[in-house]
Design a protein around this motif. Structure first.
Motif, PDB file in Angstrom:
ATOM      1  N   GLN A 251       1.024  -1.212   0.057  1.00 33.56           N
ATOM      2  CA  GLN A 251       0.024  -0.037  -0.023  1.00 33.56           C
ATOM      3  C   GLN A 251       0.752   1.184   0.114  1.00 33.56           C
ATOM      4  N   LEU A 252       1.889   1.355   0.755  1.00 35.57           N
ATOM      5  CA  LEU A 252       2.768   2.230   1.036  1.00 35.57           C
ATOM      6  C   LEU A 252       3.401   2.790  -0.567  1.00 35.57           C
ATOM      7  N   GLU A 253       3.796   1.699  -1.105  1.00 37.75           N
ATOM      8  CA  GLU A 253       4.645   1.596  -2.579  1.00 37.75           C
ATOM      9  C   GLU A 253       3.403   2.141  -3.375  1.00 37.75           C
ATOM     10  N   TYR A 254       2.070   1.689  -3.345  1.00 33.19           N
ATOM     11  CA  TYR A 254       1.121   2.034  -4.318  1.00 33.19           C
ATOM     12  C   TYR A 254       1.097   3.640  -4.129  1.00 33.19           C
ATOM     13  N   PHE A 255       0.962   4.114  -3.007  1.00 36.46           N
ATOM     14  CA  PHE A 255       0.613   5.645  -2.606  1.00 36.46           C
ATOM     15  C   PHE A 255       1.773   6.552  -3.049  1.00 36.46           C
ATOM     16  N   ARG A 256       3.067   5.788  -2.628  1.00 35.54           N
ATOM     17  CA  ARG A 256       4.348   6.585  -3.072  1.00 35.54           C
ATOM     18  C   ARG A 256       4.456   6.809  -4.618  1.00 35.54           C
ATOM     19  N   ARG A 257       4.220   5.881  -5.445  1.00 35.04           N
ATOM     20  CA  ARG A 257       4.207   5.784  -6.869  1.00 35.04           C
ATOM     21  C   ARG A 257       3.132   6.940  -7.404  1.00 35.04           C
TER      22      ARG A 257
ATOM     23  N   GLY B  54      -5.400  10.657  14.941  1.00 38.37           N
ATOM     24  CA  GLY B  54      -4.316   9.265  14.839  1.00 38.37           C
ATOM     25  C   GLY B  54      -5.141   8.033  14.181  1.00 38.37           C
ATOM     26  N   GLU B  55      -6.335   8.318  13.766  1.00 41.85           N
ATOM     27  CA  GLU B  55      -6.961   7.189  13.233  1.00 41.85           C
ATOM     28  C   GLU B  55      -6.559   6.876  11.994  1.00 41.85           C
ATOM     29  N   PRO B  56      -6.724   5.741  11.361  1.00 43.99           N
ATOM     30  CA  PRO B  56      -6.345   5.452   9.834  1.00 43.99           C
ATOM     31  C   PRO B  56      -7.407   6.063   8.784  1.00 43.99           C
ATOM     32  N   ILE B  57      -7.007   6.798   7.893  1.00 46.58           N
ATOM     33  CA  ILE B  57      -7.655   7.514   6.839  1.00 46.58           C
ATOM     34  C   ILE B  57      -7.911   6.563   5.976  1.00 46.58           C
ATOM     35  N   SER B  58      -9.418   6.634   5.486  1.00 43.68           N
ATOM     36  CA  SER B  58      -9.760   5.345   4.753  1.00 43.68           C
ATOM     37  C   SER B  58      -9.205   5.304   3.491  1.00 43.68           C
ATOM     38  N   LEU B  59      -8.993   3.978   2.813  1.00 39.03           N
ATOM     39  CA  LEU B  59      -8.209   3.763   1.597  1.00 39.03           C
ATOM     40  C   LEU B  59      -8.855   4.532   0.378  1.00 39.03           C
ATOM     41  N   LYS B  60     -10.141   4.474   0.560  1.00 37.65           N
ATOM     42  CA  LYS B  60     -10.958   5.160  -0.575  1.00 37.65           C
ATOM     43  C   LYS B  60     -10.643   6.609  -0.701  1.00 37.65           C
ATOM     44  N   ARG B  61     -10.576   7.397   0.399  1.00 34.18           N
ATOM     45  CA  ARG B  61     -10.180   8.613   0.663  1.00 34.18           C
ATOM     46  C   ARG B  61      -8.742   8.896   0.001  1.00 34.18           C
ATOM     47  N   LEU B  62      -7.618   8.379   0.731  1.00 30.26           N
ATOM     48  CA  LEU B  62      -6.491   8.254   0.311  1.00 30.26           C
ATOM     49  C   LEU B  62      -6.096   8.113  -1.385  1.00 30.26           C
ATOM     50  N   ASP B  63      -7.097   7.100  -1.819  1.00 28.29           N
ATOM     51  CA  ASP B  63      -6.801   6.926  -3.374  1.00 28.29           C
ATOM     52  C   ASP B  63      -7.265   8.281  -4.208  1.00 28.29           C
ATOM     53  N   ALA B  64      -8.678   8.742  -3.676  1.00 29.88           N
ATOM     54  CA  ALA B  64      -9.177   9.830  -4.296  1.00 29.88           C
ATOM     55  C   ALA B  64      -8.314  11.103  -4.072  1.00 29.88           C
ATOM     56  N   ARG B  65      -7.669  11.278  -2.761  1.00 28.22           N
ATOM     57  CA  ARG B  65      -6.980  12.540  -2.515  1.00 28.22           C
ATOM     58  C   ARG B  65      -5.609  11.919  -1.486  1.00 28.22           C
ATOM     59  N   PRO B  66      -4.581  11.474  -2.276  1.00 28.25           N
ATOM     60  CA  PRO B  66      -3.431  11.045  -1.568  1.00 28.25           C
ATOM     61  C   PRO B  66      -2.773  11.922  -0.776  1.00 28.25           C
TER      62      PRO B  66
END
Length: 140
Positions: free
Chosen positions: A24-30, A106-118
């Motif tokens: 996941q980290l690599e996906y968002f980094r790229r 400190g909670e996880p941000i949803s993956l959908k949110r991060l995918d839309a707005r990294p």
């Protein structure tokens, strides 16, 4: 140095895998690197366009139109510059192991949110609360 992470072209972070694992980290980094590269390329094109249009235009209406276009380009470029700063900040959070977690709760941000707005730094709930507070103070 970290080992190279293999990501298939169709990889998308999924809720059923450990949150912010190496893939996941690599996906968002790229994703962030590609976005940054695209913005810098557009910025270079904008600069070239501004230099080309810096010629003197004798007609007043044409000159006014060109100056309006230049102002819009410069505003867009400034917005892109700020966005590149936010992308750099997100890349630093990935490197520091802080990426994907809300800076307020400190909670996880949803993956959908991060995918839309990294570049997101807050959960939706924390962001909405922040914006409501901002609006109240702006009205003072």
């Amino acid at each position: 140095m970290k080992p190279q992470i293999f990501l298939p072209d169709d990889y998308r972070p999924a809720e059923d895998e450990p949150f912010m694992n190496d893939r996941q980290l690599e996906y968002f980094r790229r994703k962030l690197e590609a976005w940054k590269s695209e913005l810098l390329e557009q910025s270079a094109e904008t600069l070239e366009g501004l230099q080309d249009s810096a010629r003197s235009v004798p007609d007043l209406a044409d000159r006014a139109s060109e100056e309006t276009d230049r102002a819009l380009e410069l505003r867009t470029r400034d917005r892109q510059r700020k966005l590149v700063g936010k992308i750099d900040s997100a890349l630093r959070r990935i490197a520091n192991g802080e990426y994907g977690y809300c800076e307020v709760t400190g909670e996880p941000i949803s993956l959908k949110r991060l995918d839309a707005r990294p570049i997101a730094t807050m959960t939706v709930a924390a962001q909405e609360k922040h914006e409501r507070r901002e609006r109240v103070h702006r009205d003072d």
